[in-house]
Design a protein around this motif. Structure first.
Motif, mmCIF file in Angstrom:
data_model
loop_
_atom_site.group_PDB
_atom_site.id
_atom_site.type_symbol
_atom_site.label_atom_id
_atom_site.label_comp_id
_atom_site.label_asym_id
_atom_site.label_seq_id
_atom_site.Cartn_x
_atom_site.Cartn_y
_atom_site.Cartn_z
ATOM 1 N N UNK A 99 0.849 -1.175 0.000
ATOM 2 C CA UNK A 99 0.000 0.000 0.000
ATOM 3 C C UNK A 99 0.898 1.244 0.000
ATOM 4 N N UNK A 100 0.385 2.351 -0.483
ATOM 5 C CA UNK A 100 1.225 3.547 -0.457
ATOM 6 C C UNK A 100 0.995 4.307 0.848
ATOM 7 N N UNK A 101 1.975 5.105 1.257
ATOM 8 C CA UNK A 101 1.801 5.899 2.479
ATOM 9 C C UNK A 101 0.538 6.776 2.467
ATOM 10 N N UNK B 214 3.262 2.256 9.367
ATOM 11 C CA UNK B 214 4.101 2.913 8.373
ATOM 12 C C UNK B 214 5.443 2.195 8.212
ATOM 13 N N UNK C 137 -2.452 6.797 5.250
ATOM 14 C CA UNK C 137 -2.901 8.030 5.893
ATOM 15 C C UNK C 137 -4.421 8.108 5.846
ATOM 16 N N UNK D 73 4.979 -1.052 6.416
ATOM 17 C CA UNK D 73 4.772 -0.793 5.005
ATOM 18 C C UNK D 73 6.085 -0.470 4.293
ATOM 19 N N UNK E 208 2.430 7.269 13.384
ATOM 20 C CA UNK E 208 3.132 8.139 12.436
ATOM 21 C C UNK E 208 2.142 8.941 11.601
ATOM 22 N N UNK E 209 1.097 8.258 11.126
ATOM 23 C CA UNK E 209 0.115 8.928 10.277
ATOM 24 C C UNK E 209 -0.664 9.982 11.058
ATOM 25 N N UNK F 234 0.296 18.719 10.980
ATOM 26 C CA UNK F 234 0.143 19.544 9.782
ATOM 27 C C UNK F 234 -1.025 20.504 9.900
ATOM 28 N N UNK G 197 1.386 12.997 12.036
ATOM 29 C CA UNK G 197 1.678 13.891 10.914
ATOM 30 C C UNK G 197 0.446 14.720 10.541
ATOM 31 N N UNK G 198 -0.709 14.043 10.479
ATOM 32 C CA UNK G 198 -1.931 14.772 10.120
ATOM 33 C C UNK G 198 -2.194 15.903 11.108
#
Lengths: 190, 191
Positions: free
Chosen positions: A11-13, A157, A17, A160, A102-103, A110, A106-107
């Motif tokens: 899966x992509x980061x 993360x 997210x 992954x 981690x996700x 941000x 970061x969210x």
């Protein structure tokens, strides 16, 4: 297969997210809203200044419109992360952190920087933790064998990131390790 | 590396030649050797690709000698320092040393096959960490950087990667790059 090569391995980061943004977070709403039904469930009602729990994606949306304050989860603060960093650097095993830390971190960093105390310090702590953990997964790589690998407390993360080549490396090891199973297949297996 | 019938890599690995010694006379097959002889005589030595060698060896028409990429000299070098052996130059460009080794291993009897497996596994493990480290290093450099300061030894190592290791390198680089990109992207820019 119709998927491009880069998407076949894992899966992509950004997808991770997206999954993480389904998690609930506490907010202090600045607007009133009735209980509203969404595909993933019904959330609300929002009654300022009572706290409410809504998914992160919704909190982000409201935050962008300046209609709420996000209450950071109890692990997203300097003391907690500092303590985890010390654990991380002093002990051989991975320290316990929320699976999608981690996700989520970061969210929230941000979007809701102004709701979090000392965001820069938290950022640098998260970075240190990440690096300490990366060093450990590199050690795990040395111990890799063809049948199993156990790295408890690894987060989504990190899993992954290492998944594509760990899986491939274990595949290669399966082929070059000689045991009863490969022998039984013998010539037919070729 | 796969056993899949359609795996191109597996076909390429089987294309490596090994030296076979025929045990019996085989009439009318002299052209296999490219020579002018009509028959293959017993005791003659011929370099044959693995895919045809299997069946000759299993049917007891021929014996084979351990091919040079797995000779004692290479084994010693691998034991001394696996990272300084150039696997790619042992099996030709884009060659599959592990794939070749795997097939040779299956032709061998128990004891030598176990030894072969041990060599393959040990070499793979010893080199893996370096492969991944370098892949991550290059993922971190970004498109502009690359080469230059990384040093001759690292360059030599990269040139010596066999096909399987190259694949791992690409996988690790790609995923490290993707993760790094995500960590550096910002939510604010999106709206």
């Amino acid at each position: 297969m119709a998927l491009p090569v880069s998407l076949r391995n894992s899966v992509t980061p950004p997808e991770l997210e997206l999954i993480a943004s389904e998690q609930l977070v506490e907010i202090v709403p600045l607007i009133a809203m009735e209980r509203t039904a969404f595909i993933s469930g019904a959330y609300g009602p929002l009654r300022p200044p009572t706290k409410a729990k809504i998914p992160i994606w919704m909190a982000m949306n409201l935050k962008f419109k300046k209609k709420c304050h996000i209450v950071p989860p109890d692990w997203l603060n300097v003391e907690f992360l500092q303590e985890r960093l010390i654990q991380e650097t002093s002990r051989p095993e991975f320290s316990q952190l929320p699976f999608r830390f981690a996700e989520v971190a970061k969210l929230l960093l941000d979007v809701a920087q102004d709701d979090i105390q000392n965001p820069d310090k938290i950022r640098s702590l998260l970075k240190d933790i990440r690096e300490a953990r990366q060093a450990k997964s590199r050690e795990g790589l040395q111990k890799i064998d063809h049948s199993e690998l156990s790295l408890p407390n690894l987060c989504s993360m990190e899993i992954n990131e290492i998944r594509p080549f760990f899986v491939r490396a274990m595949g290669v090891l399966t082929h070059i390790t000689r045991d009863a199973a490969t022998e039984a297949r013998g010539f037919d297996g070729l | 590396m796969d056993d899949d019938y359609y795996s191109i890599e597996s076909i390429l690995a089987e294309n490596q030649k090994i030296q076979c010694t025929f045990k019996v006379d085989i009439p009318d097959m002299g052209h296999l050797d490219g020579g002018n002889e009509r028959d293959i005589k017993a005791q003659s030595k011929i370099q044959l690709p693995l895919w045809i060698a299997y069946i000759l060896i299993y049917s007891d028409y021929a014996d084979f000698t351990i091919p040079s990429p797995f000779s004692a000299r290479v084994k010693n070098a691998l034991n001394a320092e696996a990272k300084s052996v150039r696997l790619s130059s042992l099996v030709g460009a884009g060659g599959l040393w592990y794939g070749f080794g795997k097939i040779v291993m299956r032709l061998l009897d128990d004891a030598p096959a176990n030894e072969m497996s041990e060599i393959l596994t040990k070499t793979f493990r010893d080199r893996l960490v370096e492969v991944i480290d370098q892949a991550q290093h290059f993922a971190a450099l970004g498109p502009a950087g690359g080469g230059g300061q990384s040093g001759d030894q690292a360059l030599m190592f990269r040139e010596g990667l066999d096909g399987t290791e190259r694949e791992l390198f690409a996988l690790a680089q790609e995923s490290a790059k993707r993760t790094k990109q995500w960590y550096e992207s910002s939510e604010k820019g999106r709206r």
